[in-house]
Design a protein around this motif. Structure first.
Motif, PDB file in Angstrom:
ATOM      1  N   TYR A 214      -5.000  -6.457   7.286  1.00  0.00           N
ATOM      2  CA  TYR A 214      -4.650  -5.187   6.631  1.00  0.00           C
ATOM      3  C   TYR A 214      -3.718  -4.353   7.514  1.00  0.00           C
ATOM      4  N   GLY A 225       1.711  11.116   2.522  1.00  0.00           N
ATOM      5  CA  GLY A 225       1.196  11.405   1.126  1.00  0.00           C
ATOM      6  C   GLY A 225       0.174  10.623   0.741  1.00  0.00           C
ATOM      7  N   ASP A 226      -0.071   9.378   1.187  1.00  0.00           N
ATOM      8  CA  ASP A 226      -1.392   8.728   1.272  1.00  0.00           C
ATOM      9  C   ASP A 226      -1.331   7.753   2.265  1.00  0.00           C
ATOM     10  N   VAL A 227      -2.473   6.861   2.363  1.00  0.00           N
ATOM     11  CA  VAL A 227      -2.733   6.028   3.448  1.00  0.00           C
ATOM     12  C   VAL A 227      -3.044   4.623   3.279  1.00  0.00           C
ATOM     13  N   ILE A 228      -2.727   4.262   1.928  1.00  0.00           N
ATOM     14  CA  ILE A 228      -3.038   2.842   1.610  1.00  0.00           C
ATOM     15  C   ILE A 228      -1.645   2.154   0.802  1.00  0.00           C
ATOM     16  N   SER A 229      -0.742   2.707   0.837  1.00  0.00           N
ATOM     17  CA  SER A 229       0.661   2.255   0.382  1.00  0.00           C
ATOM     18  C   SER A 229       1.253   1.225   1.214  1.00  0.00           C
ATOM     19  N   PRO A 230       1.949   0.174   0.459  1.00  0.00           N
ATOM     20  CA  PRO A 230       2.611  -0.577   1.261  1.00  0.00           C
ATOM     21  C   PRO A 230       4.009   0.094   1.747  1.00  0.00           C
ATOM     22  N   GLY A 315     -12.495  12.626   0.276  1.00  0.00           N
ATOM     23  CA  GLY A 315     -12.952  11.458   0.832  1.00  0.00           C
ATOM     24  C   GLY A 315     -13.481  11.440   1.827  1.00  0.00           C
ATOM     25  N   ARG A 316     -14.295   9.993   2.255  1.00  0.00           N
ATOM     26  CA  ARG A 316     -14.956   9.639   3.364  1.00  0.00           C
ATOM     27  C   ARG A 316     -14.317   9.798   4.626  1.00  0.00           C
TER      28      ARG A 316
ATOM     29  N   THR B  48      -1.376  -2.954  -3.109  1.00  0.00           N
ATOM     30  CA  THR B  48      -1.773  -2.561  -1.934  1.00  0.00           C
ATOM     31  C   THR B  48      -2.693  -3.471  -1.285  1.00  0.00           C
ATOM     32  N   ARG B  49      -2.571  -3.354   0.165  1.00  0.00           N
ATOM     33  CA  ARG B  49      -3.600  -4.417   0.683  1.00  0.00           C
ATOM     34  C   ARG B  49      -5.042  -3.746   0.947  1.00  0.00           C
ATOM     35  N   LEU B  79      -0.648   6.383  -4.943  1.00  0.00           N
ATOM     36  CA  LEU B  79       0.105   5.272  -5.245  1.00  0.00           C
ATOM     37  C   LEU B  79       0.128   4.863  -6.579  1.00  0.00           C
TER      38      LEU B  79
END
Lengths: 388, 388
Positions: A214, A225-230, A315-316, B48-49, B79
């Motif tokens: 990961y 903007g977000d924390v999961i994007s490639p 979120g958590r 996404t990963r 995303l």
């Protein structure tokens, strides 16, 4: 039996199985059926990246007494044969006529009485890694034996890590810590984000990760903007704050923490938010104790953020980790899981920094009787600036 | 609507949904429910990963007409909002009271009549990525609507790749090809296998992979014991044959092929086996045509190995690939899937080289109307020797 086990000595797995069997007895379960990479690795030491192939199911049966039985595709026989297990049954998967179901049925019947109960994790943060129709066939064949939920049984055991496991997670954290320290070597104003992600993975490997499951992140002047994007090809710019997050793996165990960097001089917004996130983490690091619940940790982090004058992101705000990037419990207002000594956790406060913008900060800890012990090398309190 | 889609233009996804909807109509399905990373990526472009975190389920509903509905954790909203989808419904997962099930129930009820059928992939090479108990709750609530198998419906559509998909897989193959060409730069007699795996991953990234989801391999004088094990610290030795296999990912698409190298001078056994595997691949490359079945490909490869005087290894001798490291069909005697133009496949003959020893060889192809077109740069017919 010679000690043929992988990753840990056989005794580590025997201890785990003994703890599971104690929990099984308390829940009235005559066997456990496990199907996921983490559960199979946990019970056997069977570690492979071959789970990336969704073609084949893998089954592990934990009986009331004695060692588990593996019912697995023959392609895994050699590797499973190097673990501590002796009872390994294989078939040539994928088989459209019978993809291991008859073998699994026989194995379960050997362990479970005609009216017995078989446990399978079925609730929050679980899934069944086998074809659903095969599961329904199996369940019907097994009747009047029942398949019942075993989420509690497995999670309460797996969530308390042994010293050997904690040492592995500490190794992964050290690797990521060294890689984060080298970020200024490959980042400057104008470096495209996708090049940063690539070089960060290369650095994690160079610093000793077995593999990198990961990497995520983001960049912007007032947060991301977000924390999961490639990553896209957009270059980072002077004044941006860059966040990198990773789950690097060593010996099958994950770390999961992030770091922020200012490109050149940080904006006041980013500097202030970083300090607030760092201090909220510090307050919680000092106060967290076994006996508190996951929702208490959420409240502590949330209160600390408010005290610092920032608004918590949704979120958590933390979670378990170890055999996967994230594990239960979840630091949310709803999770009442009791925190216990030996749990490995992330503290992951996030705060809102603008319209659709957030910043996040994350550390990994093990909870001890006396409180939190850091596994990740602590982030600097001041947002580091990459001179460019 | 502006074109906000990821990886491909929105039209690519619209075409895919149209093909799925045609198949749904033929199977009498009013909606499809999809839960796996590959199925969600296929229909939306959501890449996404973050799937490495098993904490949260993700749901995609394909109705009979129009665009899909996403029912996803709020952490994915930003995303997913950059894909071509407009109808995105979110909840704060994980939620122990209701982890998206009410939202998903509502979405399905909007698409499916009271007696309607909802398709879900349930058979070979599928699984349901959500908690089983939540699925059972959902199914009960949906009654008299039925949830039925949709494996055929999804697999027959996904297995024929578009030109855009083929271009992506070709990119991944090129990256791996360049990395394989550089293996002699970091391997010589005495290099530990784990260092080789690490440097191979670094090289794949340096050559342009977004990430490396799979590396495996083995080494020995007369072949290797299995092909899915992680690397130990044992150094490769003069006279060994080293095999490296990878699933490198670019733009969400995998390659999956391996290469063999002799360390110093190859043994006659390894040289002969490599030549046989290469020739069996060549024979099949020339003869494979749309209209044949997966079991025909198995027979062709198997016959060609026998003709070369080597014994085929057990297990499948090739398979589909693309959005995951391996996809259906499987080149086994049992898989009667009809091969069609546009399928991307591996040819993966293996042969027995000694007691518990095998060698394998693998190429990636796209099947065209006129026959196989290579996507991986063809391996040399003679086992390459790394001068050391």
């Amino acid at each position: 039996m010679a000690d043929r086990s992988l990753v840990f000595p056989a005794q580590e797995y025997r201890d785990r199985i003994a703890r599971l069997q104690t929990a099984m007895a308390a829940h009235g379960l005559e066997a456990l059926l496990l199907t996921t990479p983490a559960d199979v690795f946990y019970t056997t030491g069977f570690l492979t990246r071959f789970w990336a192939s969704p073609a084949r199911p893998w089954f592990l049966v934990v009986p009331q007494t004695g060692a588990p039985l593996a019912v697995i595709p023959s392609i895994g026989a050699a590797l499973m044969g190097r673990t501590w297990l002796d009872d390994i049954r294989t078939w040539d998967a994928p088989d459209p006529r019978d993809d291991g179901i008859s073998l699994l049925f026989d194995a379960l019947c050997e362990c479970v009485s005609a009216q017995g109960r078989i446990g399978l994790p079925m609730r929050l943060e679980t899934h069944l890694r086998m074809p659903l129709e095969d599961y329904e066939t199996l369940r019907a064949k097994l009747a009047p034996r029942q398949i019942v939920d075993a989420t509690e049984c497995v999670q309460r055991v797996r969530e308390v890590k042994s010293d050997a496991e904690i040492a592995k997670i500490r190794d992964s954290c050290s690797i990521a810590g060294r890689a984060f320290a080298r970020v200024p070597e490959f980042v400057s104003a104008g470096t495209p984000l996708d090049a940063i992600f690539r070089d960060f993975q290369i650095t994690l490997l160079a610093e000793g990760a077995d593999w990198v499951s990961y990497v995520a992140g983001g960049a912007g002047a007032y947060g991301y903007g977000d924390v999961i994007s490639p990553a896209g090809a957009t270059p980072v710019q002077r004044g941006d704050v860059l966040m990198l997050d990773t789950g690097a793996v060593k010996g099958g165990y994950f770390c999961d923490f992030d770091r922020n960097f200012a490109i050149g001089k940080a904006t006041d917004t980013a500097r202030y938010a970083h300090a607030a996130l760092w201090q909220a983490t510090e307050d919680t690091l000092c106060a967290l104790r076994p006996g508190m619940r996951a929702c208490d940790a959420h409240r502590m982090l949330s209160d600390a953020l408010h005290k610092q004058g920032v608004a918590p992101a949704g979120g958590r705000l933390g979670h378990g980790l170890g055999l996967t990037l994230t594990e239960w419990p979840s630091f949310t207002p709803l999770d009442e899981t009791r925190l216990r000594a030996g749990m490995v956790l992330t503290l992951e406060p996030g705060c809102i920094t603008g319209a659709d913008r957030i910043m996040v900060h994350e550390e990994n800890i093990v909870l001890r009787e006396h409180g939190a012990e850091l596994l990740s090398p602590r982030a600097p309190s001041d947002l580091p600036e990459i001179v460019t």
